[in-house]
Design an enzyme around this catalytic site. Structure first.
Site, short mmCIF file in Angstrom:
data_model
loop_
_atom_site.label_atom_id
_atom_site.label_comp_id
_atom_site.label_asym_id
_atom_site.label_seq_id
_atom_site.Cartn_x
_atom_site.Cartn_y
_atom_site.Cartn_z
N TRP A 110 -5.92 1.30 1.24
CA TRP A 110 -7.23 1.94 1.35
C TRP A 110 -7.13 3.43 1.68
O TRP A 110 -8.11 4.16 1.59
CB TRP A 110 -8.07 1.26 2.45
CG TRP A 110 -7.30 1.09 3.73
CD1 TRP A 110 -6.61 -0.03 4.12
CD2 TRP A 110 -7.08 2.06 4.76
NE1 TRP A 110 -5.98 0.19 5.33
CE2 TRP A 110 -6.25 1.47 5.75
CE3 TRP A 110 -7.51 3.38 4.95
CZ2 TRP A 110 -5.84 2.14 6.90
CZ3 TRP A 110 -7.10 4.05 6.10
CH2 TRP A 110 -6.27 3.44 7.06
N ASN A 111 -5.97 3.93 2.15
CA ASN A 111 -5.97 5.27 2.75
C ASN A 111 -6.14 6.38 1.72
O ASN A 111 -6.75 7.42 2.00
CB ASN A 111 -4.74 5.48 3.65
CG ASN A 111 -3.43 5.38 2.92
OD1 ASN A 111 -3.35 4.76 1.85
ND2 ASN A 111 -2.41 5.97 3.47
N LYS A 151 -5.33 -4.95 -7.84
CA LYS A 151 -5.94 -5.60 -6.67
C LYS A 151 -6.04 -4.53 -5.59
O LYS A 151 -5.08 -4.24 -4.89
CB LYS A 151 -5.04 -6.75 -6.20
CG LYS A 151 -5.76 -7.90 -5.49
CD LYS A 151 -6.57 -7.51 -4.27
CE LYS A 151 -5.72 -7.39 -3.03
NZ LYS A 151 -6.49 -6.86 -1.86
N PRO A 152 -7.25 -3.90 -5.47
CA PRO A 152 -7.39 -2.85 -4.45
C PRO A 152 -7.55 -3.45 -3.06
O PRO A 152 -7.78 -4.65 -2.91
CB PRO A 152 -8.68 -2.15 -4.88
CG PRO A 152 -9.48 -3.22 -5.55
CD PRO A 152 -8.49 -4.16 -6.20
N GLY A 198 1.70 -0.27 0.44
CA GLY A 198 1.04 -0.79 1.63
C GLY A 198 2.02 -0.92 2.78
O GLY A 198 3.04 -0.22 2.83
N SER A 199 1.73 -1.83 3.68
CA SER A 199 2.51 -1.93 4.92
C SER A 199 3.85 -2.67 4.70
O SER A 199 3.99 -3.45 3.76
CB SER A 199 1.70 -2.68 5.97
OG SER A 199 1.46 -4.01 5.52
N GLU A 241 6.18 0.78 -2.21
CA GLU A 241 6.06 2.03 -1.46
C GLU A 241 5.43 1.65 -0.13
O GLU A 241 4.25 1.31 -0.07
CB GLU A 241 5.16 3.02 -2.22
CG GLU A 241 5.67 3.37 -3.62
CD GLU A 241 6.81 4.37 -3.62
OE1 GLU A 241 7.30 4.72 -2.53
OE2 GLU A 241 7.22 4.79 -4.71
N LEU A 242 6.22 1.68 0.94
CA LEU A 242 5.77 1.11 2.22
C LEU A 242 5.51 2.18 3.28
O LEU A 242 5.47 3.36 2.98
CB LEU A 242 6.81 0.09 2.68
CG LEU A 242 7.14 -0.99 1.63
CD1 LEU A 242 8.22 -1.93 2.14
CD2 LEU A 242 5.91 -1.78 1.22
N CYS A 269 0.86 7.93 4.75
CA CYS A 269 2.21 7.34 4.86
C CYS A 269 3.23 8.37 5.30
O CYS A 269 4.16 8.03 6.03
CB CYS A 269 2.62 6.68 3.55
SG CYS A 269 2.57 7.78 2.13
N GLU A 313 4.59 2.16 13.32
CA GLU A 313 3.71 3.10 12.62
C GLU A 313 2.36 3.14 13.35
O GLU A 313 1.70 2.11 13.49
CB GLU A 313 3.53 2.62 11.17
CG GLU A 313 2.89 3.65 10.28
CD GLU A 313 2.75 3.19 8.83
OE1 GLU A 313 2.57 1.97 8.61
OE2 GLU A 313 2.82 4.04 7.94
P1 NAD Z 1 -1.68 -3.54 3.77
O1 NAD Z 1 -0.24 -3.86 3.56
O2 NAD Z 1 -2.39 -4.22 4.86
O3 NAD Z 1 -2.51 -3.85 2.44
C1 NAD Z 1 -2.19 -3.24 1.20
C2 NAD Z 1 -2.66 -4.13 0.08
O4 NAD Z 1 -1.88 -5.32 0.06
C3 NAD Z 1 -4.11 -4.58 0.21
O5 NAD Z 1 -4.68 -4.59 -1.08
C4 NAD Z 1 -3.98 -5.99 0.78
O6 NAD Z 1 -5.07 -6.83 0.47
C5 NAD Z 1 -2.72 -6.47 0.08
N1 NAD Z 1 -1.95 -7.51 0.76
C6 NAD Z 1 -1.77 -7.68 2.11
N2 NAD Z 1 -0.94 -8.73 2.34
C7 NAD Z 1 -0.56 -9.20 1.12
C8 NAD Z 1 0.29 -10.27 0.67
N3 NAD Z 1 0.96 -11.04 1.53
N4 NAD Z 1 0.44 -10.47 -0.65
C9 NAD Z 1 -0.19 -9.68 -1.54
N5 NAD Z 1 -1.03 -8.68 -1.20
C10 NAD Z 1 -1.20 -8.44 0.13
O7 NAD Z 1 -1.74 -1.95 3.93
P2 NAD Z 1 -3.02 -1.04 4.19
O8 NAD Z 1 -3.47 -1.21 5.60
O9 NAD Z 1 -4.01 -1.22 3.09
O10 NAD Z 1 -2.39 0.43 3.98
C11 NAD Z 1 -1.71 1.13 5.00
C12 NAD Z 1 -0.21 0.98 4.81
O11 NAD Z 1 0.19 1.46 3.54
C13 NAD Z 1 0.56 1.84 5.81
O12 NAD Z 1 1.69 1.13 6.27
C14 NAD Z 1 0.98 3.04 4.97
O13 NAD Z 1 2.10 3.73 5.48
C15 NAD Z 1 1.26 2.37 3.65
N6 NAD Z 1 1.23 3.35 2.56
C16 NAD Z 1 2.41 3.69 1.96
C17 NAD Z 1 2.41 4.65 0.95
C18 NAD Z 1 3.69 5.07 0.25
O14 NAD Z 1 3.60 5.74 -0.76
N7 NAD Z 1 4.85 4.73 0.76
C19 NAD Z 1 1.20 5.23 0.55
C20 NAD Z 1 0.03 4.85 1.19
C21 NAD Z 1 0.05 3.90 2.18
#
Ligand code: NAD
Length: 463
Positions: free
Chosen positions: A132-133, A156-157, A206-207, A228-229, A262, A359
Site C-alpha cells: 500500500w505504501n 492483487k493489490p 511487501g514484508s 522485493e521485501l 522501503c 523495520e
Molecule cells: P505485506 O507483506 O503485509 O502485504 C503486501 C501484499 O501481500 C498485500 O497485497 C497483502 O495482501 C499480500 N499478502 C500478505 N500475506 C500474503 C501471503 N501469505 N500470501 C500472498 N499474499 C500475501 O506488506 P505491506 O504492509 O503492504 O507493505 C509494507 C512492506 O512492504 C514493508 O516491509 C516494506 O519495506 C515493503 N516494501 C518493499 C519494497 C521494495 O521494493 N523492496 C517496496 C515497497 C514496500
C-alpha cells in the site's frame, strides 16, 4: 452472498469506497482468461506491444490528477507526491519498455560446431502482489516489464488501497486488449489463492514475513518468484561529511512518506566528533516537519496507514526509551495524536533496541554515535535486512560503502541507482529483482535453440 472490502481514509477514518472481494472460483476464472489473453498478446511483436503500452501510459497520465487524489485519500500521502507517483509511472513506460526490448533481444553465439540462440520468451501469466505504501508505482514497476515481455498480469493489490489500484488498472484498460491485465481484491487470503493458482510467476513487493510465506507456498509448483521485501537501511555519517547535507538527508529520508518507505533511513550512525553539531541541526531541521492530512498544504508528514501499524511504531519508540535512548524531538506513547506519529528523534540508540533491529516503518530518526567506524559498519550490517544503505563523507566514504551488506548503496545520495539499474535487496530484503537487463529477463522463460553448423573447410563455418 459476496463479501466486500471497505476502504477508509487514514486521516479521518471516513469510508472512501468499497470493492467486491474476489471469490476463489472467480479468481480461477480470471487466471484462465488471463492465460487465453496472454497467447494473443504474445503473438504481437514487441514493437506493437510497446506502442499499445505507450498509449495506455498516455491514458494513465491523462487521469493522473484524479487517480492521485484518490491515492491521497486512500493512503494518506500529500497530493503532489500522489499525483507525481501516478504521472511519473505513466511517463516511465516508454523508457522502461525500450530497455526491456533491448534486454530481450535474442543472443546468438557460435562454438563447438553449433550456432546457439538464446531467446527470451514470455513466461505466461504473472501474478503481481503489491503493498500500500506506493500503491501505484510498486505494482507498475513489475507490471510494465511483465507486459512488455509478452506476459499477461493478474494484480492483487493491498487490502489497504484497492480503489486506487482499480483506478490504475481501469485507466490502462481503456487501451489494453481485454484481460491482459486484471485485478483481484482481498487480503492475504486472496494473495495466497493467487500464489496457489495456475499463474506461471509471482512478483511480490511487501514484508519479509509475507515473502517467506509466499516462497513456501510457491514451492509445491516450483513457480519462479521475485521478491522485493522490507529494509532497515543504515546511514553512516563520517567525520568529513558535509554536515548540513547529511542532516537534511537523514531527516528527509527518515520522514518521507511518513517513514513508510522501503529504503527509508531507519538508523543513523554519526562519528562522535561531529555528533553534537549533527544532533543540534537535526533537532532544528525536524521542527519544520508538520503532521497533517493531505488536504493541509503545510503538512509534510501524513497519517500512518492504520492503527495497528501506528501502535507498532509507538512500541518501538517506547521500547527504545525504556532501554536508555534519549528523546531529542517528538514524543512517546499516547502523546502521539492518532492517526499520526509526531516526527521523533531518538539518540543513544543501541543494537538491542527494537528500533535498531526490526523495520519500524514510521517517521522516527534513530541516532547512534560511534568512535570507531568498524563498530558502525558492524551494527549497520547487523540485521537480517539488506535493502539500501547510505554513506555521507569524503575520504573513506567509498571504502566504507564497499563493506555495507546491502543491494543498493548511495554515497552522499540516496540508495537506488539512476536509469535502468536493478532494484535489488541483499540478505532477507530480496529474492530476484527487477530493473536492468538481468532484471527484465526474470519476466521471461529463456530458451536455448542450438543447431549444427556444417564445416565448409577446416576452421570455418557456413553462415
Ligand atoms: P505485506 O507483506 O503485509 O502485504 C503486501 C501484499 O501481500 C498485500 O497485497 C497483502 O495482501 C499480500 N499478502 C500478505 N500475506 C500474503 C501471503 N501469505 N500470501 C500472498 N499474499 C500475501 O506488506 P505491506 O504492509 O503492504 O507493505 C509494507 C512492506 O512492504 C514493508 O516491509 C516494506 O519495506 C515493503 N516494501 C518493499 C519494497 C521494495 O521494493 N523492496 C517496496 C515497497 C514496500
Amino acid at each position: 452472498m459476496s463479501e466486500v472490502l471497505k476502504s477508509y481514509n487514514p486521516a479521518d477514518g471516513s469510508p472512501v469506497g468499497e470493492v467486491k472481494i474476489t471469490s476463489e472460483e472467480e479468481l480461477k476464472a480470471i487466471v484462465k482468461r488471463s492465460a487465453a489473453a496472454q497467447k494473443k498478446w504474445a503473438a504481437f511483436s514487441i514493437d506493437e506491444r510497446i506502442s499499445i503500452l505507450q498509449k495506455a501510459g498516455h491514458a494513465l497520465e491523462m487521469e493522473s490528477r484524479q487517480i492521485g487524489s484518490l491515492l491521497s485519500m486512500e493512503m494518506g500521502k500529500g497530493w503532489r507526491r500522489a499525483v507525481g507517483e501516478v504521472g511519473g509511472s505513466a511517463k516511465s513506460i516508454s523508457f522502461v519498455a525500450s530497455k526491456v526490448k533491448e534486454a530481450l533481444e535474442p543472443v546468438v553465439s557460435e562454438g563447438y560446431g553449433m550456432r546457439t540462440t538464446i531467446k527470451y520468451d514470455p513466461i505466461g501469466v504473472c501474478g503481481i502482489i503489491s503493498p500500500w505504501n506506493y500503491p501505484v508505482s510498486m505494482a507498475h514497476w513489475m507490471i510494465i516489464p511483465a507486459l512488455t515481455a509478452g506476459n499477461s498480469v493478474v494484480l492483487k493489490p493491498s487490502e489497504e488501497t484497492p480503489l486506487v489500484a482499480k483506478a490504475y488498472v481501469d485507466a490502462l484498460n481503456k487501451v489494453l486488449p481485454e484481460d491482459i491485465i486484471q485485478i483481484v481484491f482481498g487480503d492475504d487470503r486472496q494473495g495466497k489463492a493467487l500464489v496457489n493458482s495456475d499463474v506461471n510467476f509471482i512478483g511480490f513487493t511487501g514484508s519479509m514475513e509475507a515473502g517467506k510465506n509466499i516462497l513456501k507456498a510457491a514451492a509445491d509448483s516450483l513457480k519462479p518468484v521475485m521478491m522485493e521485501l522490507g529494509g532497515k537501511d543504515p546511514l553512516i555519517v563520517l567525520e568529513d561529511a558535509d554536515i548540513d547535507d547529511a542532516v537534511s538527508f537523514a531527516i528527509a529520508n527518515s520522514l518521507e512518506n511518513a517513514g513508510q518507505m522501503c529504503i527509508s533511513t531507519e538508523r543513523v550512525f554519526v562519528d562522535e566528533k561531529i555528533a553534537d553539531e549533527f544532533e543540534k541541526k537535526a533537532a532544528h531541521y525536524i521542527s519544520y516537519y508538520k503532521v497533517g492530512p493531505y488536504t493541509d498544504p503545510q503538512a509534510h508528514v501524513g497519517p500512518i496507514i492504520n492503527e495497528r501499524q501506528r501502535r507498532r511504531i509507538i512500541s518501538h519508540i517506547d521500547d527504545a526509551l525504556s532501554k536508555g535512548a534519549g528523546l531529542l524531538a517528538g514524543c512517546s506513547g499516547e502523546d502521539h495524536p492518532a492517526p499520526y506519529i509526531i516526527p521523533t528523534i531518538l539518540t543513544n540508540v543501541t543494537d538491542e533496541m527494537l528500533v535498531a533491529k526490526e523495520e519500524t516503518f514510521g517517521p522516527v530518526v534513530c541516532i547512534t554515535r560511534f568512535s570507531d567506524v568498524e563498530d558502525a559498519i558492524r551494527s549497520a550490517n547487523g540485521t537480517e535486512y539488506g535493502l539500501g544503505a547510505v554513506v555521507y563523507g569524503e575520504k573513506d566514504a567509498a571504502e566504507v560503502a564497499s563493506r555495507l551488506d546491502a543491494g543498493m548503496i548511495g554515497i552522499n545520495t540516496s540508495a537506488g541507482g539512476g536509469g535502468d539499474t536493478p532494484w535489488v535487496g541483499a540478505k532477507m530484503s530480496g529474492y530476484g529483482y527487477h530493473g536492468s537487463p538481468d532484471g527484465h529477463r526474470q519476466f521471461t522463460q529463456p530458451r536455448v535453440i542450438s543447431e549444427v553448423v556444417r564445416y565448409q573447410k577446416e576452421g570455418q563455418y557456413e553462415d
